[in-house]
Motif scaffolding. Structure first.
Motif, PDB file in Angstrom:
ATOM      1  N   TYR A   2       0.841  -1.199   0.000  1.00 11.44           N
ATOM      2  CA  TYR A   2       0.000   0.000   0.000  1.00 11.44           C
ATOM      3  C   TYR A   2       0.873   1.246   0.000  1.00 11.44           C
ATOM      4  O   TYR A   2       1.976   1.253   0.545  1.00 11.44           O
ATOM      5  CB  TYR A   2      -0.923   0.023   1.221  1.00 11.44           C
ATOM      6  N   THR A   3       0.351   2.296  -0.597  1.00 15.78           N
ATOM      7  CA  THR A   3       1.040   3.588  -0.652  1.00 15.78           C
ATOM      8  C   THR A   3       0.146   4.644  -0.027  1.00 15.78           C
ATOM      9  O   THR A   3      -1.078   4.638  -0.236  1.00 15.78           O
ATOM     10  CB  THR A   3       1.354   3.975  -2.108  1.00 15.78           C
ATOM     11  N   LEU A   4       0.757   5.557   0.739  1.00 12.12           N
ATOM     12  CA  LEU A   4      -0.016   6.629   1.353  1.00 12.12           C
ATOM     13  C   LEU A   4      -0.481   7.602   0.271  1.00 12.12           C
ATOM     14  O   LEU A   4       0.318   8.188  -0.447  1.00 12.12           O
ATOM     15  CB  LEU A   4       0.832   7.366   2.394  1.00 12.12           C
ATOM     16  N   LYS A   5      -1.784   7.777   0.189  1.00 16.55           N
ATOM     17  CA  LYS A   5      -2.379   8.703  -0.780  1.00 16.55           C
ATOM     18  C   LYS A   5      -2.615  10.076  -0.147  1.00 16.55           C
ATOM     19  O   LYS A   5      -2.276  11.121  -0.714  1.00 16.55           O
ATOM     20  CB  LYS A   5      -3.695   8.117  -1.299  1.00 16.55           C
ATOM     21  N   CYS A   6      -3.186  10.070   1.039  1.00 20.42           N
ATOM     22  CA  CYS A   6      -3.424  11.299   1.786  1.00 20.42           C
ATOM     23  C   CYS A   6      -3.732  10.913   3.232  1.00 20.42           C
ATOM     24  O   CYS A   6      -3.805   9.721   3.568  1.00 20.42           O
ATOM     25  CB  CYS A   6      -4.565  12.113   1.174  1.00 20.42           C
ATOM     26  N   TRP A   7      -3.908  11.905   4.088  1.00 15.39           N
ATOM     27  CA  TRP A   7      -4.175  11.621   5.507  1.00 15.39           C
ATOM     28  C   TRP A   7      -4.955  12.768   6.121  1.00 15.39           C
ATOM     29  O   TRP A   7      -4.934  13.886   5.631  1.00 15.39           O
ATOM     30  CB  TRP A   7      -2.881  11.354   6.274  1.00 15.39           C
ATOM     31  N   GLN A   8      -5.690  12.445   7.159  1.00 14.21           N
ATOM     32  CA  GLN A   8      -6.381  13.440   7.963  1.00 14.21           C
ATOM     33  C   GLN A   8      -5.686  13.525   9.317  1.00 14.21           C
ATOM     34  O   GLN A   8      -5.401  12.495   9.937  1.00 14.21           O
ATOM     35  CB  GLN A   8      -7.842  13.064   8.176  1.00 14.21           C
ATOM     36  N   PRO A   9      -5.417  14.723   9.827  1.00 10.02           N
ATOM     37  CA  PRO A   9      -4.633  14.831  11.063  1.00 10.02           C
ATOM     38  C   PRO A   9      -5.396  14.625  12.357  1.00 10.02           C
ATOM     39  O   PRO A   9      -4.795  14.342  13.383  1.00 10.02           O
ATOM     40  CB  PRO A   9      -4.084  16.257  10.996  1.00 10.02           C
TER      41      PRO A   9
END
Length: 451
Positions: free
Chosen positions: A295-302
């Protein structure tokens, strides 16, 4: 949920000097009951506050510490306490603990209540002493059945030990504490909706002013604080302002430590007590261990579902309110969520907005009608049936439901992730517009009063 660590983080030992919230936790994840809690210096801060400190001195100490609310809003706790009336003739006052933790991806308060119930009780006892409140309520999310069981047992233990009830520690001060389980509404996280629900009313936010400090539960002065906020109070009283401020990393404008976490397809999802000012990259790589293989990080919520999406390049932002604001969103609850490259952002946002739409109290028109409208548009785009102009209409809704446009902060939090998702991943939304769709006039731009 037990605290976990991974990689370099595993070498950090929790201690009273560095981890005021979590150093008493048991390795087996079981609750720390009264005897063990007192053996670990529990209630020493309460004894100090009752024996050696005037009530106003407790308020001033908390104010000087820089402690801010840990529920997401981040309002200075000491300033909030200072709003309570000084008039000694007002002998009925209330302290409410907001334990209605319904923010998706957030479980920090649950861990504290299940494993360290006496820490919350001690924090409320000191706070009640400072605020001259004779009765307190822990307004608990109804689904937190284990937390309810543990809190009720801890309250009974504290009563039997003379730490709650009449003439606490021989001071002449009385404080009763009750655990109240809610009926399951996200909006009860807003303090005045919580107050209405506690009174047996519909959980609608109230108009402010008057603020709860003046007119709260049953019309009496009331202070509402989050679980994690109250759990910080004993350490501040025990060890002092200078020590507490020294815990935060250089550059952070927020003081002390914060329970932070990461969920999603990371190798080591969990919850950790960390100093304000650590970077998102440290949290993601050193503690959460990065993404699982494949898996690759696409985006994130803090910090929960009500915060905007950030890209991988934003991981170098410091985790405190101002640090996260610099990259375009809010710190929120501090429990991040990783979105992997297999997730379609339209489907993710449709799911989120369905939740927020369902949890709207329906009191004001923008929220009541705007959130279901966003769901309808997102569902059409998700199914490849979107019409030309739908994306512009969604962006118009983000503006109409933004800060200052609705009765409370529910709708602004609901549309913040929507606006950021369109900003960073607009092609995924455009892919759902039917090629033969008719052009629909976009929603007009919001009218700005006084512009």
């Amino acid at each position: 949920m037990t605290l976990t660590s991974f990689g370099p983080a595993n070498r950090i030992k929790r201690s009273a000097e560095t981890h005021p919230l979590t150093w008493r936790l048991r390795d087996d994840g079981e609750a720390v009951w009264l005897d063990e809690y007192q053996a670990k210096n529990g209630y020493a801060a309460a004894r100090k506050a009752f024996a050696d400190m005037a009530q106003d001195d407790i308020v001033q100490t908390v104010k000087d510490s820089g402690l801010k609310g840990r529920g997401g809003a981040g309002f200075p706790t000491g300033v909030k306490w200072g709003l309570m009336p000084k008039d000694e003739s007002i002998n009925i006052r209330y302290l409410l603990c907001n334990a209605d933790e319904m923010e998706p991806n957030t479980w920090k308060d649950r861990m504290l209540m299940e494993q360290l119930p006496h820490l919350l009780i001690e924090g409320m006892l000191i706070s009640a002493r400072a605020l001259k409140t004779y009765r307190g309520y822990i307004f608990l999310r109804g689904e937190y059945t284990t937390a309810a069981k543990h809190l009720n047992r801890a309250v009974e233990e504290a009563k039997a030990a003379g730490l709650l009830g009449k003439n606490i520690l021989g001071s002449g001060f009385d404080f009763e504490l009750f655990v109240h389980t809610g009926a399951g509404r996200y909006i009860c996280g807003e303090e005045t909706a919580l107050i209405n629900s506690l009174e047996g009313r519909r959980a609608n936010p109230r108009s402010k002013p008057p603020f709860p400090a003046a007119v709260g539960v049953w019309g009496k002065p009331t202070c509402v604080n989050n679980v994690e906020t109250l759990c910080n109070v004993p350490a501040i009283i025990a060890d002092g302002v200078d020590w507490y401020k020294s815990l935060a990393r250089e550059g952070s404008e927020d003081m002390g430590t914060k329970l932070m976490g990461f969920s999603g397809k990371v190798k080591n999802p969990g919850l950790w007590e960390l100093p304000f000012g650590v970077t998102g990259r440290e949290l993601f790589e050193d503690y959460a261990g990065g993404m699982r293989d494949g898996y690759t990080l696409k985006c994130w919520q803090p910090g929960g579902a009500g915060t905007g999406f950030l890209l991988p390049e934003h991981l170098d932002a410091q985790m405190y309110a101002g640090g996260i604001a610099k990259v375009g969103t809010r710190m929120g609850t501090g429990l991040a969520m990783a979105v992997d490259d297999s997730v379609n952002m339209v489907s993710l946002l449709r799911n989120m907005e369905e939740f927020f739409s369902r949890e709207s109290c329906g009191f004001c028109t923008p929220c009541r009608d705007g959130l279901p409208w966003s769901v309808k548009l997102l569902r059409a785009i998700e199914n490849g049936e979107g019409q030309a102009g739908d994306i512009e209409t969604l962006l118009g809704l983000v503006g109409f439901l933004g800060p200052g446009k609705t009765f409370c902060a529910h709708a602004p939090g609901a549309v913040e992730p929507l606006g950021s998702a369109i900003k960073y991943f607009r092609p995924e939304f455009e892919a759902g517009i039917a090629p033969t769709s008719a052009v629909v006039p976009p929603l007009a731009k919001p009218i700005v009063v006084g512009a």
